[in-house]
Write a protein that holds these residues in place. Structure first.
Motif, PDB file in Angstrom:
ATOM      1  N   CYS A 131       0.812  -1.219   0.000  1.00 38.87           N
ATOM      2  CA  CYS A 131       0.000   0.000   0.000  1.00 38.87           C
ATOM      3  C   CYS A 131       0.846   1.270   0.000  1.00 38.87           C
ATOM      4  O   CYS A 131       0.316   2.370  -0.208  1.00 38.87           O
ATOM      5  CB  CYS A 131      -0.948   0.002   1.190  1.00 38.87           C
ATOM      6  SG  CYS A 131      -0.139  -0.181   2.792  1.00 38.87           S
ATOM      7  N   ARG A 133       3.315   4.048  -1.423  1.00 37.16           N
ATOM      8  CA  ARG A 133       3.753   4.568  -2.712  1.00 37.16           C
ATOM      9  C   ARG A 133       4.734   5.708  -2.466  1.00 37.16           C
ATOM     10  O   ARG A 133       4.442   6.627  -1.695  1.00 37.16           O
ATOM     11  CB  ARG A 133       2.572   5.093  -3.535  1.00 37.16           C
ATOM     12  CG  ARG A 133       1.561   4.045  -3.905  1.00 37.16           C
ATOM     13  CD  ARG A 133       0.590   4.538  -4.962  1.00 37.16           C
ATOM     14  NE  ARG A 133      -0.157   5.714  -4.542  1.00 37.16           N
ATOM     15  CZ  ARG A 133      -1.097   6.310  -5.292  1.00 37.16           C
ATOM     16  NH1 ARG A 133      -1.375   5.811  -6.480  1.00 37.16           N
ATOM     17  NH2 ARG A 133      -1.722   7.363  -4.847  1.00 37.16           N
ATOM     18  N   LYS A 144      -4.253   8.131 -11.411  1.00 42.72           N
ATOM     19  CA  LYS A 144      -5.021   7.373 -12.392  1.00 42.72           C
ATOM     20  C   LYS A 144      -5.309   8.256 -13.607  1.00 42.72           C
ATOM     21  O   LYS A 144      -5.452   9.471 -13.496  1.00 42.72           O
ATOM     22  CB  LYS A 144      -6.332   6.872 -11.783  1.00 42.72           C
ATOM     23  CG  LYS A 144      -6.162   5.693 -10.842  1.00 42.72           C
ATOM     24  CD  LYS A 144      -7.497   5.097 -10.458  1.00 42.72           C
ATOM     25  CE  LYS A 144      -7.320   3.841  -9.624  1.00 42.72           C
ATOM     26  NZ  LYS A 144      -8.618   3.210  -9.275  1.00 42.72           N
ATOM     27  N   GLU A 320       3.917  -5.723  -4.076  1.00 45.25           N
ATOM     28  CA  GLU A 320       2.734  -5.362  -4.846  1.00 45.25           C
ATOM     29  C   GLU A 320       2.179  -6.570  -5.590  1.00 45.25           C
ATOM     30  O   GLU A 320       0.945  -6.782  -5.622  1.00 45.25           O
ATOM     31  CB  GLU A 320       3.081  -4.235  -5.826  1.00 45.25           C
ATOM     32  CG  GLU A 320       3.463  -2.934  -5.145  1.00 45.25           C
ATOM     33  CD  GLU A 320       4.027  -1.899  -6.099  1.00 45.25           C
ATOM     34  OE1 GLU A 320       3.722  -0.712  -5.920  1.00 45.25           O
ATOM     35  OE2 GLU A 320       4.786  -2.272  -7.029  1.00 45.25           O
ATOM     36  N   ARG A 325      -1.989  -6.145  -6.666  1.00 44.30           N
ATOM     37  CA  ARG A 325      -2.416  -4.799  -7.044  1.00 44.30           C
ATOM     38  C   ARG A 325      -1.202  -3.895  -7.216  1.00 44.30           C
ATOM     39  O   ARG A 325      -0.332  -3.830  -6.346  1.00 44.30           O
ATOM     40  CB  ARG A 325      -3.323  -4.231  -5.954  1.00 44.30           C
ATOM     41  CG  ARG A 325      -3.852  -2.835  -6.214  1.00 44.30           C
ATOM     42  CD  ARG A 325      -4.965  -2.849  -7.222  1.00 44.30           C
ATOM     43  NE  ARG A 325      -5.381  -1.503  -7.591  1.00 44.30           N
ATOM     44  CZ  ARG A 325      -6.242  -1.231  -8.569  1.00 44.30           C
ATOM     45  NH1 ARG A 325      -6.767  -2.234  -9.261  1.00 44.30           N
ATOM     46  NH2 ARG A 325      -6.571  -0.011  -8.863  1.00 44.30           N
ATOM     47  N   ASP A 327      -0.653  -0.012  -7.753  1.00 51.34           N
ATOM     48  CA  ASP A 327      -1.370   1.264  -7.745  1.00 51.34           C
ATOM     49  C   ASP A 327      -0.476   2.407  -8.200  1.00 51.34           C
ATOM     50  O   ASP A 327      -0.330   3.430  -7.513  1.00 51.34           O
ATOM     51  CB  ASP A 327      -1.947   1.541  -6.361  1.00 51.34           C
ATOM     52  CG  ASP A 327      -3.290   0.858  -6.151  1.00 51.34           C
ATOM     53  OD1 ASP A 327      -4.116   0.881  -7.084  1.00 51.34           O
ATOM     54  OD2 ASP A 327      -3.514   0.297  -5.075  1.00 51.34           O
ATOM     55  N   TYR A 400      -3.252   3.368 -14.896  1.00 47.95           N
ATOM     56  CA  TYR A 400      -2.206   4.364 -14.652  1.00 47.95           C
ATOM     57  C   TYR A 400      -1.307   4.602 -15.866  1.00 47.95           C
ATOM     58  O   TYR A 400      -0.684   5.653 -15.962  1.00 47.95           O
ATOM     59  CB  TYR A 400      -1.330   3.928 -13.475  1.00 47.95           C
ATOM     60  CG  TYR A 400      -2.033   3.930 -12.150  1.00 47.95           C
ATOM     61  CD1 TYR A 400      -2.048   5.076 -11.349  1.00 47.95           C
ATOM     62  CD2 TYR A 400      -2.681   2.798 -11.673  1.00 47.95           C
ATOM     63  CE1 TYR A 400      -2.683   5.083 -10.119  1.00 47.95           C
ATOM     64  CE2 TYR A 400      -3.328   2.792 -10.446  1.00 47.95           C
ATOM     65  CZ  TYR A 400      -3.321   3.937  -9.669  1.00 47.95           C
ATOM     66  OH  TYR A 400      -3.956   3.939  -8.446  1.00 47.95           O
TER      67      TYR A 400
END
Length: 487
Positions: A131, A133, A144, A320, A325, A327, A400
């Protein structure tokens, strides 16, 4: 702001910034909404902005003749703020047309999303979780893509021409380069998170003539003495031999290219020599901008990557993949570029004319590619040909995008990943190895078994055709204004 205080403009174009109290997120992130209690007179509008450094993350206009009431400001850029970003957040109030406006109260609502371990405590055995970044929410790597993004030059033909070159003569293979895990963890680029107990090294750049000064020459950073570069100490001197060091105390990320020597590092510190390098903010501000994943030195052109991206920008981490996922955008390498660079890149790599091929319709360095498929379409792909791990990457490409950050890939493109040796060198198991064993195909050669992730259907008569027709045909190139948030 105390309840008894208020702000009254008394003139058009008056501006006030209000900061917020520091709040610990313990390594997590927050979904933020800004609230304020204000009114406007009959000839006054009130502009309200959420500002981080010099970047506006969200804005709203209160119309003329609006009575007192609670109003809010929010945007996708306020979702997922880390602690540094939250502490740097300000509410900016500006009167437009007139000066009759009162702001009587304001506050920030931050809904905590836990993410442990927290930044500042990363290290061996305490790796950043899926989670986390790096960089701020305004970074092009962390945003995004919009639902209907502008194509490069506003032209479907221009986008198709670049994709046609990449799928055509620029690439030497009809599929992306394989992902792989090696028993020694030599694939991918390592990242190290030193602590106060690690030895101190003085950085020495040794660039070729004409490259100019190196921005991190003479800097001193702590590095685990067991650290090794990309490819390990046995990699050829001409290889990239990248290494990233995250100084969690200062908030700087150091990116080194072609780390020299046969290893190991001197156990008590000393000098670390490399061909070139640079640093980027991983948290906080640089040159008046929130950390965005690019080199932000304003006077010296140091860098550790061809595009001047930060090392972690778009780099996929094993944690990840384990979480299923990604992100953020991906950082990819393509065989050559057009000889030009567009935002967020600051420099071009190897031009196609150097190989030699034509630069016409070649992608510029920094080009933003998107897989033009919905998540639902990706999820519905043939499970015999597209495995669950494939879809983790495809969703990131769709949501992304992928930024061209380097040149030299023989495949359609290669995806930048972290390395297994960043775990092995400090005495921990390699999660890339574990993930490869569970999801990829074994390949044994010279007595060594690697696990290989292939972006094609190896058992088909034409292994690349199905992927080319059903997936890569949906690639498109977006205009640089999408990355820069100017369109």
């Amino acid at each position: 702001m105390a309840a008894a205080d208020y702000i009254y403009a008394a003139g058009a174009g008056r501006r006030t910034d209000v900061s917020v109290a520091n709040t610990s997120l313990h390594g997590g992130a927050a979904r933020v909404t800004l609230w304020f209690y204000a009114n406007t007179g009959s000839a006054t509008r009130l502009k309200v902005e959420a500002v981080q450094a010099t970047t506006v993350l969200a804005s709203s206009i209160v119309a003329q003749s609006s009575g007192f009431g609670w109003r809010s400001v929010s945007s996708p850029m306020l979702q997922g703020l880390n602690e540094i970003g939250l502490q740097d957040l300000r509410l900016r109030f500006t009167t437009l047309d007139g000066g009759n406006s009162n702001v009587r109260a304001a506050y920030v609502q931050a809904v905590f999303d836990p993410c442990a371990p927290e930044y500042g405590k990363f290290g061996p055995g305490q790796w950043p979780s899926a989670c986390w970044r790096p960089y701020g929410t305004t970074s092009p790597f962390n945003r995004k893509l919009p639902s209907n993004p502008r194509l490069i030059h506003g032209s479907q033909a221009a986008s198709a021409a670049i994709v046609g070159r990449v799928i055509g003569d620029i690439s030497q293979r009809d599929h992306p380069n394989n992902l792989a895990s090696h028993p020694r963890g030599i694939f991918g680029e390592p990242t190290y998170y030193p602590d106060a107990g690690d030895p101190m090294y003085t950085l020495r750049c040794d660039p070729p003539p004409g490259w100019g000064p190196c921005s991190i020459e003479g800097h001193q950073v702590r590095i685990p003495a067991a650290a090794a570069p990309e490819g390990g100490w046995g990699a050829a001197p001409a290889d990239d031999r990248h290494m990233a060091i995250i100084d969690q105390t200062s908030g700087w990320e150091y990116n080194l290219w072609q780390v020299r020597g046969t290893g190991p590092l001197p156990p008590n510190g000393g000098t670390l020599t490399f061909t070139f390098g640079g640093r980027s903010r991983i948290v906080g501000d640089c040159a008046g901008l929130a950390a965005d994943g690019t080199n932000c030195e304003t006077t010296t052109p140091g860098h550790g990557t061809a595009a001047h991206f930060a090392g972690l920008a778009g780099r996929v981490r094993a944690e990840e993949l384990q979480a299923g996922r990604i992100d953020h955008a991906l950082n990819i390498t393509i065989n050559c570029d057009s000889g030009q660079a567009v935002y967020p890149a600051r420099h071009a790599g190897r031009s196609c004319s150097e190989i030699p091929l034509s630069n016409l319709d070649a992608p510029p360095m920094g080009a933003l590619f998107q897989l033009g498929m919905s998540v639902a379409e990706i999820d519905a792909l043939d499970p015999q040909k597209v495995k669950p791990w494939h879809k983790v990457f495809l969703r990131a490409m769709a949501e992304y995008g992928m930024y061209l950050g380097d040149t030299g890939s023989e495949g359609l493109f290669s995806i930048e990943t972290e390395a297994g040796n960043q775990y092995l060198t400090v005495g921990h198991a390699d999660p890339w190895r574990t993930y490869g064993q569970a999801n990829w195909e074994p390949w044994t050669h010279d007595g060594i078994t690697e696990y290989v992730g292939k972006f094609f259907a190896p058992r088909d008569p034409d292994p690349d055709l199905w992927w080319k027709n059903n997936i890569w045909s949906h690639l498109r190139v977006l205009d640089p204004c999408v990355a820069a948030m100017t369109c």
